[in-house]
Write a protein that holds these residues in place. Structure first.
Motif, short mmCIF file in Angstrom:
data_model
loop_
_atom_site.label_atom_id
_atom_site.label_comp_id
_atom_site.label_asym_id
_atom_site.label_seq_id
_atom_site.Cartn_x
_atom_site.Cartn_y
_atom_site.Cartn_z
N LEU A 65 0.78 -1.08 0.06
CA LEU A 65 0.00 -0.09 -0.04
C LEU A 65 0.89 1.28 -0.01
CD1 LEU A 65 -2.96 -1.09 2.42
CD2 LEU A 65 -2.89 -0.99 -0.16
N SER A 66 1.99 1.13 0.79
CA SER A 66 2.91 2.28 0.86
C SER A 66 3.39 2.56 -0.73
CB SER A 66 3.97 2.31 1.73
OG SER A 66 3.49 2.21 3.14
N GLU A 67 3.75 1.33 -1.52
CA GLU A 67 4.27 1.61 -2.74
C GLU A 67 3.26 2.06 -3.87
OE1 GLU A 67 5.80 -1.62 -6.23
OE2 GLU A 67 6.00 -2.17 -4.16
N MET A 68 2.00 1.63 -3.51
CA MET A 68 0.89 2.07 -4.29
C MET A 68 0.73 3.52 -4.02
SD MET A 68 -3.02 0.71 -4.62
CE MET A 68 -2.38 -0.98 -5.37
N MET A 69 0.80 4.12 -2.90
CA MET A 69 0.44 5.41 -2.67
C MET A 69 1.61 6.16 -3.22
SD MET A 69 -2.29 5.35 -0.91
CE MET A 69 -2.53 7.04 0.36
N ARG A 70 2.86 5.97 -3.37
CA ARG A 70 3.68 6.93 -3.91
C ARG A 70 3.73 6.81 -5.45
NH1 ARG A 70 6.67 3.70 -0.15
NH2 ARG A 70 7.64 2.37 -1.92
N GLU A 71 3.45 5.56 -6.01
CA GLU A 71 3.31 5.25 -7.19
C GLU A 71 1.96 4.51 -7.73
OE1 GLU A 71 5.78 2.94 -10.90
OE2 GLU A 71 6.85 3.59 -9.31
N LEU A 104 -8.42 6.14 -7.71
CA LEU A 104 -8.12 7.38 -7.62
C LEU A 104 -8.90 8.55 -7.85
CD1 LEU A 104 -5.20 6.59 -10.41
CD2 LEU A 104 -5.01 6.75 -7.83
N ASN A 105 -8.69 9.68 -7.05
CA ASN A 105 -9.41 10.63 -7.13
C ASN A 105 -8.54 11.79 -7.20
OD1 ASN A 105 -11.45 12.99 -6.88
ND2 ASN A 105 -12.48 12.23 -5.33
N ASN A 106 -8.64 12.41 -8.41
CA ASN A 106 -7.59 13.49 -8.62
C ASN A 106 -6.10 12.86 -8.32
OD1 ASN A 106 -9.50 15.67 -9.12
ND2 ASN A 106 -9.70 16.01 -7.04
N ARG A 107 -5.84 11.93 -8.82
CA ARG A 107 -4.45 11.19 -8.99
C ARG A 107 -4.22 10.95 -7.44
NH1 ARG A 107 -1.05 15.31 -12.63
NH2 ARG A 107 -3.26 16.48 -12.92
N VAL A 108 -5.19 10.88 -6.64
CA VAL A 108 -4.51 10.77 -5.24
C VAL A 108 -5.29 9.24 -5.19
CG1 VAL A 108 -4.67 10.95 -2.81
CG2 VAL A 108 -4.14 12.76 -4.47
N VAL A 109 -4.73 8.28 -4.55
CA VAL A 109 -5.34 6.79 -3.88
C VAL A 109 -6.37 7.12 -2.74
CG1 VAL A 109 -4.92 4.36 -3.29
CG2 VAL A 109 -3.11 5.58 -4.74
N ARG A 110 -7.54 6.85 -3.01
CA ARG A 110 -8.49 6.97 -2.25
C ARG A 110 -9.31 5.76 -1.54
NH1 ARG A 110 -7.51 12.12 -0.41
NH2 ARG A 110 -7.68 13.63 -2.23
N GLY A 111 -8.73 4.73 -2.13
CA GLY A 111 -9.18 3.09 -1.88
C GLY A 111 -8.62 2.39 -2.72
#
Length: 145
Positions: A65-71, A104-111
């Motif tokens: 999940l940390s990896e996914m948040m970064r990329e 994604l929502n506005n290029r941010v992982v929301r779920g």
């Protein structure tokens, strides 16, 4: 959130991969918050919610999940038992292989949508991953709040 359409997405992902345990989690307060899961004999909804309540999954403590948040991109773990990125929670749920798709929502992982093979390994092919990402994009409006 349109739970009926989310269930349609789960059915489509099941048809694509043959994997039956599929769930959606929102990310709230730095941890996974269970929203909806397919109800299967292997892992029922109540057990899924109960395990999440007893053992919260914090994004910062989870390598994948940390990896996914970064990329933000789909991540597949073909063999949970032999992948050092595997979270302890995978073992609590009995997951053998998993595909994690970022919402994604506005290029941010929301779920995340998790496609979890329980009771046997599943090889998520590049084609399955690509098609799963396209399905998620097609159902993107389901996740808008």
């Amino acid at each position: 959130m349109d739970l009926e359409r989310l269930d349609e997405l789960f059915q489509q992902l099941n048809e694509l991969t043959g994997v039956r345990d599929i769930a959606y989690h929102e990310i709230k307060d730095g941890r996974l918050s269970p929203v909806l899961k397919t109800n299967t004999d292997v892992l029922g909804v109540e057990k899924w919610r109960s395990v999440h309540a007893q053992s919260p999954v914090y994004v910062e403590h989870d390598k994948l999940l940390s990896e996914m948040m970064r990329e933000p991109r789909a991540l597949a773990v073909q063999d949970v038992k032999n992948d050092p990125r595997s979270a302890d929670e995978f073992f609590l749920f009995g997951i053998d292989s998993i595909l994690i798709l970022p919402v994604l929502n506005n290029r941010v992982v929301r779920g995340i949508v998790a496609v979890a093979s329980i009771g046997g390994l599943h090889e998520f092919t590049e084609e399955e991953i690509r098609k799963a990402e396209l399905l998620l994009e097609r159902y993107r409006s389901v996740f808008q709040t």
